[in-house]
Enzyme design. Structure first.
Site, PDB file in Angstrom:
ATOM      1  N   LYS A  88       5.621   1.217  15.527  1.00  0.00           N
ATOM      2  CA  LYS A  88       4.418   2.078  16.036  1.00  0.00           C
ATOM      3  C   LYS A  88       4.827   2.628  17.591  1.00  0.00           C
ATOM      4  O   LYS A  88       4.392   2.252  18.544  1.00  0.00           O
ATOM      5  CB  LYS A  88       3.031   1.350  16.211  1.00  0.00           C
ATOM      6  CG  LYS A  88       3.181   0.646  14.718  1.00  0.00           C
ATOM      7  CD  LYS A  88       1.776   1.062  14.157  1.00  0.00           C
ATOM      8  CE  LYS A  88       1.501   0.773  12.630  1.00  0.00           C
ATOM      9  NZ  LYS A  88       1.842  -0.587  12.255  1.00  0.00           N
ATOM     10  N   ASP A 122       0.801  -1.293   0.135  1.00  0.00           N
ATOM     11  CA  ASP A 122      -0.051  -0.129   0.045  1.00  0.00           C
ATOM     12  C   ASP A 122       0.674   1.245  -0.086  1.00  0.00           C
ATOM     13  O   ASP A 122       0.553   2.276   0.426  1.00  0.00           O
ATOM     14  CB  ASP A 122      -0.935  -0.121   1.321  1.00  0.00           C
ATOM     15  CG  ASP A 122       0.033  -0.376   2.404  1.00  0.00           C
ATOM     16  OD1 ASP A 122       1.039  -0.326   2.552  1.00  0.00           O
ATOM     17  OD2 ASP A 122      -0.850  -0.335   3.765  1.00  0.00           O
ATOM     18  N   ASP A 137       1.787   6.064   2.385  1.00  0.00           N
ATOM     19  CA  ASP A 137       1.024   4.819   2.476  1.00  0.00           C
ATOM     20  C   ASP A 137      -0.460   5.301   2.448  1.00  0.00           C
ATOM     21  O   ASP A 137      -1.279   5.968   3.045  1.00  0.00           O
ATOM     22  CB  ASP A 137       1.288   4.525   4.236  1.00  0.00           C
ATOM     23  CG  ASP A 137       0.285   3.132   4.374  1.00  0.00           C
ATOM     24  OD1 ASP A 137      -0.707   3.015   3.728  1.00  0.00           O
ATOM     25  OD2 ASP A 137       0.751   2.504   5.257  1.00  0.00           O
TER      26      ASP A 137
HETATM   27  N1  GDD Z   1       0.395 -11.944   3.046  1.00  0.00           N
HETATM   28  C1  GDD Z   1       0.118 -11.098   4.215  1.00  0.00           C
HETATM   29  N2  GDD Z   1      -0.132 -11.566   5.356  1.00  0.00           N
HETATM   30  N3  GDD Z   1       0.479  -9.635   3.983  1.00  0.00           N
HETATM   31  C2  GDD Z   1       0.017  -8.901   4.886  1.00  0.00           C
HETATM   32  C3  GDD Z   1      -0.497  -9.483   6.110  1.00  0.00           C
HETATM   33  C4  GDD Z   1      -0.727 -10.953   6.363  1.00  0.00           C
HETATM   34  O1  GDD Z   1      -1.089 -11.919   7.527  1.00  0.00           O
HETATM   35  N4  GDD Z   1      -0.838  -8.487   7.218  1.00  0.00           N
HETATM   36  C5  GDD Z   1      -0.243  -7.389   6.571  1.00  0.00           C
HETATM   37  N5  GDD Z   1       0.162  -7.492   5.291  1.00  0.00           N
HETATM   38  C6  GDD Z   1       0.540  -6.820   4.397  1.00  0.00           C
HETATM   39  C7  GDD Z   1      -0.374  -5.331   4.228  1.00  0.00           C
HETATM   40  O2  GDD Z   1      -1.449  -5.583   3.120  1.00  0.00           O
HETATM   41  C8  GDD Z   1       0.365  -4.379   3.694  1.00  0.00           C
HETATM   42  O3  GDD Z   1       0.860  -4.468   2.608  1.00  0.00           O
HETATM   43  C9  GDD Z   1       1.714  -4.587   4.398  1.00  0.00           C
HETATM   44  O4  GDD Z   1       1.600  -5.962   5.020  1.00  0.00           O
HETATM   45  C10 GDD Z   1       1.982  -3.782   5.789  1.00  0.00           C
HETATM   46  O5  GDD Z   1       0.692  -3.938   6.655  1.00  0.00           O
HETATM   47  P1  GDD Z   1      -0.192  -2.704   7.085  1.00  0.00           P
HETATM   48  O6  GDD Z   1      -1.288  -3.174   7.947  1.00  0.00           O
HETATM   49  O7  GDD Z   1      -0.385  -1.718   5.864  1.00  0.00           O
HETATM   50  O8  GDD Z   1       0.890  -1.990   7.992  1.00  0.00           O
HETATM   51  P2  GDD Z   1       1.305  -0.477   8.584  1.00  0.00           P
HETATM   52  O9  GDD Z   1       0.879   0.350   7.466  1.00  0.00           O
HETATM   53  O10 GDD Z   1       0.392  -0.249   9.730  1.00  0.00           O
HETATM   54  O11 GDD Z   1       2.780  -0.548   8.850  1.00  0.00           O
HETATM   55  C11 GDD Z   1       3.647  -0.898   7.802  1.00  0.00           C
HETATM   56  O12 GDD Z   1       3.887  -0.056   6.914  1.00  0.00           O
HETATM   57  C12 GDD Z   1       4.525   1.177   7.285  1.00  0.00           C
HETATM   58  C13 GDD Z   1       4.767   2.059   6.013  1.00  0.00           C
HETATM   59  O13 GDD Z   1       3.525   2.426   5.650  1.00  0.00           O
HETATM   60  C14 GDD Z   1       5.059  -1.258   8.781  1.00  0.00           C
HETATM   61  O14 GDD Z   1       5.716  -1.939   7.862  1.00  0.00           O
HETATM   62  C15 GDD Z   1       5.535   0.098   9.209  1.00  0.00           C
HETATM   63  O15 GDD Z   1       6.889  -0.207   9.902  1.00  0.00           O
HETATM   64  C16 GDD Z   1       5.892   1.163   8.111  1.00  0.00           C
HETATM   65  O16 GDD Z   1       6.332   2.269   8.536  1.00  0.00           O
HETATM   66 MG    MG Z   2       0.100   0.400   5.573  1.00  0.00          MG
END
Ligand code: GDD
Ligand code: MG
Length: 361
Positions: A163, A112, A219
């Site tokens: 986080k 994303d 994001d």
């Molecule tokens: N295959 C798979 N399985 N993918 C997953 C799963 C799972 O169980 N859970 C989450 N994802 C994927 C999501 O679709 C997304 O592409 C990515 O892993 C990160 O998950 P998010 O839910 O979007 O995390 P976030 O936005 O809270 O935090 C992450 O992204 C930030 C940057 O946008 C972390 O990586 C942070 O450290 C980072 O700063």
């Molecule tokens: Mg995200």
């Protein structure tokens, strides 16, 4: 080279758009979110992309053939039976990632994030430092929603805090990595957060590095950020004089209109608008700071501002939709209605106004 994109996750924060399709397939300007990443990976010389999937995999699968051909890459799904988090999917796909991978490297992306994908710089820097992984970082004002990174002048990461509850710094994990296949052995075969369990361990071992991103980043996993991300993307295209942008007397600022869309010369569009395939915009309509997905119709004199309109919807004559409203796929908003910041679920026919910001209908 190989890459893995984490396309699992339920995309709850992008509902109601993700009620019809997984987050990574939601349209973003001229192509689905994930396809921006596939294009960048192909450009960087990646030949095989693994999609780590656990949700609505059938819907992603059916798109794959087209993109394989278009970008000259092989796309393989690695399906999870239960959500494996952000680290577990790498372990699950270990054989796919290591097979015929002499370089022993792979890109890993959160699905994303949108930016200018500086993959060549990432690859060069990674090869220069000899560590086990390199993360791309960007700066944000409000870091508590992200993974925060503390590093030294050579780019070596001292600490990774996912986080953080208290302020640690503004350099955050942009969700783009280049990793050695050897790091997969750090991950057990169970749901694992790469950010909470693996990166801190790699940093403590002095094996994790970071390279700063120059240029835009977002994001786009929730509506306000999605709209901001589309503004940043369109402005980036404008700076690069990209020929996909529209020009004309009725166009203001950065606007992208798909060649198959029909937009009346008497409709005023922009700034920061993307109009998808086969969209029809009738005369007198006014659209700004909004994304209109394919096959949607915006009728005469409708006003749309700071809104995402899903696929195949109709916005009636003289209707006014604004303030972070999200209209899902296949919705009909009848004529002369006011929708203020509401989320409209797929397949609804709306025949009254919603004045309250935040309603879910
Ligand atoms: N295959 C798979 N399985 N993918 C997953 C799963 C799972 O169980 N859970 C989450 N994802 C994927 C999501 O679709 C997304 O592409 C990515 O892993 C990160 O998950 P998010 O839910 O979007 O995390 P976030 O936005 O809270 O935090 C992450 O992204 C930030 C940057 O946008 C972390 O990586 C942070 O450290 C980072 O700063
Ligand atoms: Mg995200």
């Amino acid at each position: 080279m190989k890459a893995i994109i984490l396309v699992g996750g339920f995309g709850t924060r992008l509902r109601p758009l993700t009620l019809s399709v997984p987050k990574s397939i939601v349209d973003f300007c001229d192509k689905p979110i994930m396809v921006h990443q596939i294009a960048a990976l192909a450009e960087a010389g990646v030949k095989e992309i693994i999609l780590a999937i656990n949700y609505q995999s059938d819907k992603i699968q059916k798109y794959l053939d087209v993109y394989e051909k278009e970008y000259g890459v092989k796309i393989i799904c690695s399906k999870e039976d239960e959500p494996m988090g952000t680290g577990g999917p790498l372990r699950l796909a270990k054989d796919l990632l290591t097979k015929d991978n002499e370089e022993g490297l792979f890109f890993c992306f959160n699905s994303d994030v949108i930016c200018n994908f500086p993959l060549k710089e990432l690859l060069e820097f990674h090869k220069s430092h000899g560590g086990e992984g390199t993360l791309v970082t960007t700066k944000v004002e409000e870091p508590s929603r992200f993974g925060v990174i503390l590093s030294d002048e050579a780019g070596k990461i001292n600490e990774f805090v996912e986080k953080p509850q208290v302020f640690v710094g503004n350099d955050i994990n942009a969700g783009l990595y280049l990793l050695n296949t050897s790091m997969i052995d750090r991950i057990e075969e169970r749901p694992t957060s790469i950010e909470r369990e693996i990166f801190p361990q790699m940093a403590a071992d002095g094996k994790l590095y970071t390279i700063p991103l120059h240029g835009f980043w977002k994001d786009i996993g929730q509506p306000p950020d999605f709209l901001k991300g589309s503004e940043l993307y369109l402005n980036h295209l404008e700076e690069n004089k990209d020929e996909r942008l529209a020009h004309g007397d009725n166009i203001r600022g950065s606007v992208m209109i798909h060649p198959t869309a029909t937009v009346s010369e008497d409709a005023l569009i922009g700034p920061n608008v993307s109009i998808g395939e086969n969209v029809v915009v009738e005369s007198g309509a006014r659209i700004k700071n909004s994304c209109i997905f394919p096959d949607t119709k915006v009728c005469k004199n409708a006003f749309i501002s700071e809104t995402i309109v899903g696929r195949g919807s109709t916005i009636g004559k003289w209707s006014r939709i604004e303030n972070l409203a999200v209209i899902a796929d296949d919705v009909v908003v009848k004529d002369e209605l006011f929708i203020n910041g509401s989320k409209i679920l797929p397949h609804k026919s709306i025949d009254k106004s919603y004045y309250q910001n935040g309603d879910i209908i």
